[in-house]
Structure formats: C-alpha cells, structure tokens
Design an enzyme around this catalytic site. Structure first.
Site, PDB file in Angstrom:
ATOM      1  CG  HIS A  88      50.701  38.790 -55.512  1.00  0.00           C
ATOM      2  ND1 HIS A  88      51.628  37.975 -56.135  1.00  0.00           N
ATOM      3  CD2 HIS A  88      51.240  39.108 -54.301  1.00  0.00           C
ATOM      4  CE1 HIS A  88      52.652  37.795 -55.324  1.00  0.00           C
ATOM      5  NE2 HIS A  88      52.450  38.463 -54.214  1.00  0.00           N
ATOM      6  CD  GLU A  91      52.661  42.980 -53.258  1.00  0.00           C
ATOM      7  OE1 GLU A  91      53.713  42.669 -52.668  1.00  0.00           O
ATOM      8  OE2 GLU A  91      51.599  42.359 -53.123  1.00  0.00           O
ATOM      9  CG  HIS A  92      55.730  40.580 -57.208  1.00  0.00           C
ATOM     10  ND1 HIS A  92      56.905  39.957 -56.892  1.00  0.00           N
ATOM     11  CD2 HIS A  92      54.809  40.113 -56.331  1.00  0.00           C
ATOM     12  CE1 HIS A  92      56.719  39.136 -55.862  1.00  0.00           C
ATOM     13  NE2 HIS A  92      55.450  39.209 -55.513  1.00  0.00           N
ATOM     14  CD  GLU A 161      59.500  41.080 -60.075  1.00  0.00           C
ATOM     15  OE1 GLU A 161      58.921  40.675 -59.057  1.00  0.00           O
ATOM     16  OE2 GLU A 161      60.731  41.311 -60.121  1.00  0.00           O
ATOM     17  CD  GLU A 168      55.273  36.176 -53.056  1.00  0.00           C
ATOM     18  OE1 GLU A 168      54.408  36.604 -52.274  1.00  0.00           O
ATOM     19  OE2 GLU A 168      55.678  36.829 -54.040  1.00  0.00           O
TER      20      GLU A 168
END
Length: 475
Positions: A88, A91-92, A161, A168
């Site tokens: 994940h 992905e960022h 990030e 998030e």
C-alpha cells in the site's frame, strides 16, 4: 473488498439497442431476449502472452475513450508481519516522480492529456491504471510503465507519504464497516498473511524505508505476475507493441513457487464493545472457496438469494428476500449486506449488518435461520429469482471502460483467462435449488463461523450459542 458480481464483460448500450432492432424490428423483446441480445453483442477479449511471461489483454468497443492499466499479482497477502503495509505504501509512492519525470512534470503531463491516473491495493493485487482518450493510449502505457519501473522513491516523498498514510489510517478507523471487515479477516485468518490489514500497523508505517520498497518491487513486480489490460477504443496489436516496447525490460525470472502460503481459516470471534456508539456493527462468515472452484457460482447465487437491504428501500412485506421482510416488519436492523469475498484458495461467505443495541440477538437468529433454510428448504422459484437478479447485477456493473478493464485485469490474474459473459450466464442458469442446498450444506451447515462485532454488542449471543445455531437437529 473484492465482490464476484464484477466478473462481467463489456456491453455498449447503443450496440445492444441496434442489435435488438435488427433482430426483431419494432417488436418489444422480453427481458430474456434482451439479455441474449446483449450477450451476442459482447466484443471479444483478445489475449497475448509475451516471451517474458507478461500478458496483454484488451477489449475493443470502438469508443472515443479508453482505460488501460497494470494488474500486478501482489498485495498485502504477500507481506510478512514485519513488512505489512509495504504494498500500500508503494501505491502512494506511484505518482511521486520517476527518473524521467518529476512529480510536477508527471502531473502536468497527465493534466494536459485530460487523463486520470489512479491506483489501489487489495489483499492479493496491486493496480495502476489510467483513463484517457483512445488516441493517448500509447502515452498512458509509457507513463504507467515508467512508474512501476523507474520511480525514484525519494526520501523526502517517503516521509511526506508516511504522514498521509497515518492520516488515512485514522479515517479508516472512523469507517466502522471497514473496521469490522478488518477484524473479521484478523480473526478468521489469524496468524496468516490474510489476517493482516492492507494499510499495515502504525509501527510498520513509521519504519518503512526506501530499501523495503525497492525490495518489494524486485521480489514481486515481475513480468509473469503482471497483466496489461485495456478496454474502450483500443487496438490489441498496438497494445502488444506498446507492451513489448515499454515493459520488455521487466524481470522474467519467476517460477511461482513458494510465494503463496495457505491461509488457515479459524472459527472464532472478536468483539470490541463500545456502548458510546449508537449502533452495533456485526459481521459473521464461514469459509468459502477460492476464485477457480466450481462451487463459486452456486455460492454466488446463494449470496444473491440472501441479498442486501436498508431502511431507505421500499418494498416492506412484499420484498422477495425473506430476511429483508423480517427486517422490515420486525424492525430488526438498519441495514444488512450479504457478501462472498474470494481469494485464490479460500474465501469468506457471510453477512454484515447494522442494528440497534438490543436487536443483535434477534437479527442473528433470523440470519442463521435463513442460512439453515438455504441448506434444507430453498425452492426452485427462489433460486430462479436469484439467478435472474445475479445476471442483472452483472450487466449493471458495465457502465464504462474502467469497470470492464478492471474486470479483464482481475480475471486474468484469478483465472488465467477472461470468462466470456455467455459462459458465465450458462453456469448461472445451470444452478438448481439442489445445487444451492448442496453447497450450503458443504460450507455453512454445522461449520464454525468467524464473527466480528463493534459497538454496543452486549445483546449479541456468546460464541458457543452462535456456533450451536449453525445446524438444525431435525435435519
């Protein structure tokens, strides 16, 4: 969560309408006739496997727009306890700049094309895709290829990030449905990779560095594990040429051994009681089968038969779902949603519901009673209705090139091919009430469920009572 209702093929409305008129003139087609006409009008999915093992799959609908993306057989299931969250995190980092393009250059280039870039991570897949005009497919493929092969992964961007992901995680924690399903996986697949969350724990996010990201790319981003999928106005031969040009340098050394360890299912429960919350959120599931298993379609029909409902819907006592009728007339819950979540070799078949604090027990009683009825007394009429609804839902998913492209990429990774819509329709039509009863007896009857509950759940029965209601003594 990945739902099987997205196993579909592309249908263009104008094409279907034109075909229907050609077949029957001005006469009105029945629903069955319209569905058959739609099946005939489905464009073929062309597939080419390159020498490196990378697969290229596309469907040309002739539209002015297209969606193209890279589907990678890598997600949180391929992480260890110490690396959970890396997929994940990558992905960022996808759109934060490459060797050729800074983040600003990348954003300007995409905006000037009028395109949209996106990415997401699931437990078994990582996806990067672009939606653009069909004339810009070559540029989109080049950008996506640059992202997965030459991202700079700068230390400054990683730190930024890191903070974004931590925020998030706080947002996810406020979404109780997400929280419940993470708990459900954690208890159902405890001490296995499927039990981990996709985002990873806070301590991992705080420690993941450039070396971890580079190692994950080198270990998993290999040609045989990647599918270049596209739909819309796309020529397959051109897409193959673009794949050879831009993705030809991907590592082809992959034998598939030792990557996917079996994930053991454990009947168990986790409860997070919080009486300050207004509603109880509960999920209960049994272990089902993986994507390729022949029991999958009957389980899809059984899942559709249970259905979904919330208070905003009408229907009341006339609702076709018996559980929805009970929920309406007896005010059992605010909403419920059945699910059939599949992975490569296992899955979760169950239901998620939201109810008032003191109705958990009665709602669960009705759910398990309906499950037992599936195992023993479901009728042909009910199954026929569920099959028709399932086919309708398949078509309703086809509202654009992105959904079709997503379906192509997912099926290529899960099945090694894209199942034609007419083949899936035949599989659904072949399901009988006896098939549904058989798979329900196999996967539901007298099986230990996994239970996850959050909120004011004092009224929820203890696990042994829940387990004892998974069978009927009179059968």
């Amino acid at each position: 969560m990945a739902s099987l209702l997205k196993i579909t093929a592309g249908i263009r409305k104008n094409g279907v309408r034109g075909l229907c008129q050609h077949l029957v003139g001005r006469k009105k087609l029945s629903n069955t006739g319209k569905f058959q006409a739609a099946l005939i009008n489905v464009p073929p999915t062309e597939v080419t496997k390159l020498a490196s093992g990378l697969r290229v799959a596309s469907e040309d609908s002739g539209s002015q727009t297209a969606t193209v993306g890279l589907w990678i057989d890598a997600g949180s299931r391929y992480e260890s306890t110490t690396t959970n969250g890396v997929a994940h995190f990558l992905e960022h980092m996808a759109f934060k700049g490459t060797v050729k393009r800074s983040q600003t250059d990348l954003e300007l280039e995409v905006e000037n094309m009028g395109a949209h870039l996106n990415a997401y991570t699931s437990r078994e897949q990582t996806v990067f895709y672009a939606k653009c005009l069909s004339k810009d497919i070559s540029k989109a493929v080049e950008i996506l290829s640059d992202i997965i092969q030459h991202s700079t992964l700068g230390e400054g961007e990683i730190e930024r990030e890191r903070g974004v992901i931590l925020r998030e995680m706080q947002e996810v924690e406020s979404n109780l449905q997400e929280v419940v399903f993470d708990h459900l996986h954690a208890t159902a697949y405890q001490d296995t990779p499927l039990g981990n969350t996709i985002l990873g724990p806070t301590k991992n996010i705080q420690s993941i560095g450039k070396t971890d990201l580079q190692r994950y790319i080198s270990d998993h981003y290999k040609a045989p594990r990647i599918v270049l999928a596209a739909s819309g106005g796309v020529r397959h031969e051109e897409l193959v040429r673009l794949a050879e040009k831009n993705l030809g340098q991907l590592n082809a050394a992959f034998d598939g051994s030792g990557l996917l360890a079996p994930c053991r299912f454990t009947g168990s429960e986790v409860r997070v009681r919080d009486d300050s919350l207004p509603l109880a959120h509960v999920a209960i599931a049994v272990e089902s089968c993986g994507w390729p298993d022949q029991d999958n379609v009957p389980l899809m029909v059984a899942n559709t038969l249970i259905g979904a409902w919330d208070r905003s819907q009408g229907g009341g006592a006339s609702n076709a779902s018996k559980l929805a009728v009970a929920s309406t007339t007896d005010n059992l819950c605010h909403s419920f949603q059945s699910f059939n979540t599949c992975y490569k070799d296992t899955g979760l078949w169950g239901i998620y519901f939201v109810c008032d604090p003191l109705t958990c027990e009665e709602m669960l009683f009705n759910i398990q009673n309906e499950w037992m009825r599936l195992c023993t007394m479901v009728t042909e009429a009910e199954v026929e209705r569920a099959k028709n609804l399932l086919k309708t839902n398949m078509l309703l998913q086809l509202d654009g090139t992105t959904q079709i492209c997503e379906d192509i990429g997912r099926q290529m990774l899960c099945y090694g091919r894209r199942i034609p819509l007419h083949e899936l329709e035949r599989r659904i039509d072949s399901v009988t009430a006896q098939n549904v009863r058989d798979v329900a007896m196999k996967y539901i009857f007298d099986r230990c469920p996994a239970v996850a509950a959050v909120g004011p759940v004092e009224n929820l029965p203890d696990y042994m009572r829940i387990r004892s209601a998974m069978h009927w003594a009179r059968v």
